[in-house]
Enzyme design. Structure first.
Site, short mmCIF file in Angstrom:
data_model
loop_
_atom_site.label_atom_id
_atom_site.label_comp_id
_atom_site.label_asym_id
_atom_site.label_seq_id
_atom_site.Cartn_x
_atom_site.Cartn_y
_atom_site.Cartn_z
N GLU A 1 -108.29 -76.74 -60.96
CA GLU A 1 -108.15 -76.27 -59.87
C GLU A 1 -107.44 -74.36 -60.39
O GLU A 1 -108.13 -73.56 -59.90
CB GLU A 1 -108.12 -76.18 -58.69
N GLU B 1 -111.24 -85.75 -56.02
CA GLU B 1 -109.72 -85.84 -55.22
C GLU B 1 -111.21 -87.12 -53.96
O GLU B 1 -110.73 -87.64 -53.37
CB GLU B 1 -110.02 -84.93 -54.11
#
Ligand code: COA
Length: 692
Positions: free
Chosen positions: A125, A105
């Site tokens: 995730e 990210e």
């Protein structure tokens, strides 16, 4: 303590280097330091641009999983992403190793991304019950499109550099990573403008196709929340302005982080790694023997699958079969799997050729004289296996590890047949051996620590998930399986039908119910086992005969078109004849059939697993409760998002599990309450407290 973030100057450019071994996980402390470094670089009027890079084996591999039970710290990754993306100078991410989760990210918020050729990126995730929470679901679709982003976040897949470049994630792949990143930062600074991911539009997408793909993800998730939540967040990128999408993403990510599913999946993450370590009682850091040349004896389904896995891991393999026809059948099996890999594009024809060049077939065991490891995978009969071990002993070197792929036989009786019995152990692969991740490593009484340690390293190279088990009938996995399948059969006699039990367990999250699995695997195997064990069966044990009746009618499962179900139409259909047999079993036992609710099915299955698991722990067959969870999740279709039966049992309450066991003890000696379970309840301790 050494600083986790340092700023190096390269003329008017900076390299911000993160150094937090082993994988540069974003801890609270690291986030604070990183934000401070980013702000310092932005504030420094002499610097025109920056590179974000990492020391060690990898770029940032995500948030620090060990801190998930603590409240979020003062700085969140979202803040760092915002600072980078809105900076008055360009930031270039220099990626190597695995840039995952929050690390990826951060890279998405940078103005360019350059990667080393062997690097990988991903948003994994959802595999630990989380979803990206720092803008990943909003920025990624702006770079690669909504469909590709949907696939990436819901699968959690690591994407290799070449594919990432093609998808549009990367600007460049470079061998001299830092240099290329500095050049790029300088060029962007010279140009005076740079791409800002959040300012891009998401490419238009066929909304119906997107929703259909999300529907498939929901179905495949079988109760897992995170892959669906991450997928829905990609939809928000289509519908909402960036800032709103990010706010929703963040809120949902915080919710998931505190969820029982996230706790369960984090438990499995740690349990997997714990299971791959030798128990603490073993000698300190035993050596690992080099393994290059492997012999496989027997080219049936298991032997062929094991061979394919060994070739994939780069080993040289000699397969020994008894005659030409059997060797030809093994070769056909192995070639068929490789041909499928070429067909799906998973392997290039040249890669397959290279693998097959490392495989030789022989009818003579003498060909194994140079082997470092031999895996026996012949018929599951003790005398035949003993004969193989006796024959091997004078042929192979004394430091050649001898393994059996037996799923239940006594490895000690095989070790008795050879010189140097400390090199004998079990390597129990699951079928298909080249696909299933679990590998039960069975430690016999005399197996040395070096041999066990070497087996763990072979498992790592095969990319299998190991667990260490002691010797007993069925080891860890199959012994537990035997108990809960028995409970399912008892429930048939008590009033259930096979499809109701399958439905209850599939709704719980199992990949397949036991009767669907039995039909797939073939009922004849269980039947042969029942006949072989008939003489030794405890007369006080409750015995259900339905499977015998099915087999007597030639109903061996899918391969004969019929078994517990009728498969003749290509689908599993309920068969009234099976209902008749189930009712006959109840009548013969004198049972008045009653409704079995799905909750009762699940409670009995779970209690049977946990009770047997406690017996395995007390007997020293299983090292830790979490190893049992690993076995059930990776080898038997137990839903990972529930964390395995032992983790689940702690959550439900061991007193409740024991209460169910006490009702089941009427089913015979196999279901007597485990002393360990009673002790844990009496002393108020959890199973987790035994995870060492
Ligand atoms: N937080 C904290 N520790 C982590 C971590 C993380 N995100 N990722 C890995 N580690 C630790 C492991 O627990 C292990 O510690 P140990 O040696 O004490 O057991 C060590 O780093 C090495 O990890 P391991 O998985 O054994 O090495 P590997 O080379 O096979 O794989 C990764 C490396 C990064 C691919 C793998 O660890 C991984 O997938 N990590 C999780 C990534 C993730 O989910 N990120 C998003 C988090 S929200």
């Amino acid at each position: 303590m050494q600083a986790m973030v340092k700023i190096e100057r390269h003329g008017d450019l900076a390299v911000i280097e993160v150094d937090n071994p082993p994988v540069n996980a974003l801890s609270n402390a690291l986030r604070q330091d990183l934000l401070a470094a980013v702000k310092a670089v932005i504030a420094d009027g002499h610097l025109r641009g920056a590179v974000l890079a990492c020391a060690g084996r990898s770029f940032i591999a995500g948030a620090d999983i060990r801190e998930f039970d603590q409240p979020p710290g003062a700085v969140i990754t979202l803040d760092i992403c915002a600072a980078i993306e809105g900076a008055s100078k360009p930031f270039v991410a220099a990626l190597h190793g695995t840039a995952l989760g929050g690390g990826f990210e951060l890279a998405l918020a940078c103005h360019a991304r350059i990667m080393a050729p062997d690097g990988r990126v991903g948003l994994p995730e959802s595999r630990i019950g989380m979803m990206p929470g720092a803008g990943g679901t909003q920025r990624l679709p702006r770079l690669v499109g909504a469909m590709a982003a949907l696939e990436m976040v819901s699968s959690g897949r690591h994407v290799a550099a070449a594919e990432a470049l093609k998808l549009g994630v990367l600007d460049e792949i470079a061998t001299d990573l830092r240099k290329a990143a500095l050049v790029r930062a300088g060029a962007l600074a010279d140009a005076g403008h740079w791409p800002v991911t959040s300012a891009r539009d998401v490419a238009p997408v066929d909304r119906a196709a997107f929703d259909a793909a999300l529907g498939v993800i929901r179905k495949r998730a079988r109760g897992a929340i995170a892959p669906v939540a991450a997928g829905e967040a990609i939809g928000w990128a289509l519908d909402l302005p960036f800032a709103e999408g990010v706010a929703r993403e963040r809120a949902r990510a915080v919710e998931l982080r505190g969820s029982p599913q996230c706790r369960a999946l984090r438990h499995i993450f740690h349990a997997d790694r714990r299971a791959a370590r030798l128990p603490a009682s073993s000698a300190q850091a035993p050596g690992v023997w080099p393994i290059k040349q492997v012999g496989v004896i027997g080219g049936g389904t298991m032997g062929s699958g094991i061979t394919i896995a060994l070739l994939e891991a780069g080993y040289k393999v000699t397969m020994v079969e008894t005659d030409l026809n059997r060797a030809a059948a093994a070769e056909a099996r192995i070639r068929a799997v490789h041909a499928r890999h070429i067909g799906t594009g998973r392997l290039a024809p040249t890669e397959v050729e290279e693998r097959l060049r490392r495989l030789t077939y022989s009818y003579r065991m003498e060909r194994l004289a140079d082997a470092d490891l031999v895996i026996e995978a012949i018929i599951e009969e003790m005398p035949a296996k003993q004969a193989v071990f006796r024959a091997l002993s004078p042929i192979v070197r004394r430091d050649c590890i001898l393994a059996s792929n037996t799923s239940r036989l006594d490895i000690n009786q095989l070790a008795d047949q050879v010189d140097a019995p400390e090199r004998v152990l079990g390597l129990h692969f699951f079928s298909p051996a080249h696909v299933m991740r679990l590998l039960e490593i069975v430690r016999a009484d005399r197996t040395s620590a070096e041999v066990l340690s070497t087996a763990l390293s072979v498992a790592a190279r095969l990319r299998k998930q190991p667990i260490i088990a002691g010797v007993c009938d069925g080891f860890i996995g199959n012994r537990i399986l035997g108990r809960w399948w028995a409970q399912c059969d008892f429930m048939l006699e008590d009033g259930a039908f096979p499809e109701a039990i399958d439905q209850a367990l599939e709704a719980y999250g199992f990949a397949m119910g036991p009767y669907a699995v039995a039909d797939l695997a073939g009922l004849d195997i269980a039947w042969a086992g029942r006949k072989a064990n008939a003489a030794t069966r405890n007369p006080n044990a409750r015995d259900v005969k339905i499977v015998d009746w099915l087999c007597e009618q030639g109903r061996f499962g899918q391969k004969t078109g019929k078994g517990w179900y009728d498969h003749t139409g290509g689908k599993r259909a309920v068969d009234p004849l099976v209902h008749g047999l189930v009712e006959r079993a109840s009548a013969e036992r004198g049972t008045v059939r009653r409704q079995i609710a799905p909750e009762e099915t699940v409670a009995r299955v779970l209690a049977a697993m946990v009770n047997e698991g406690c017996k395995l722990l007390a007997e020293g067959i299983a090292v830790r409760p979490s190893d049992i969870d690993v076995a059930l999740v990776h080898g038997y279709g137990y839903p990972a998002w529930r964390g395995g039966p032992m983790h689940e049992a702690d959550g439900i309450g061991l007193d409740k599990i024991l209460a169910t066991v006490k009702i089941m003890q009427q089913d015979g000696p196999d279901f007597l309450p485990a002393a360990l379970l009673e002790d844990l309840v009496a002393t108020g301790r959890s199973l987790a407290s035994l995870n060492t």
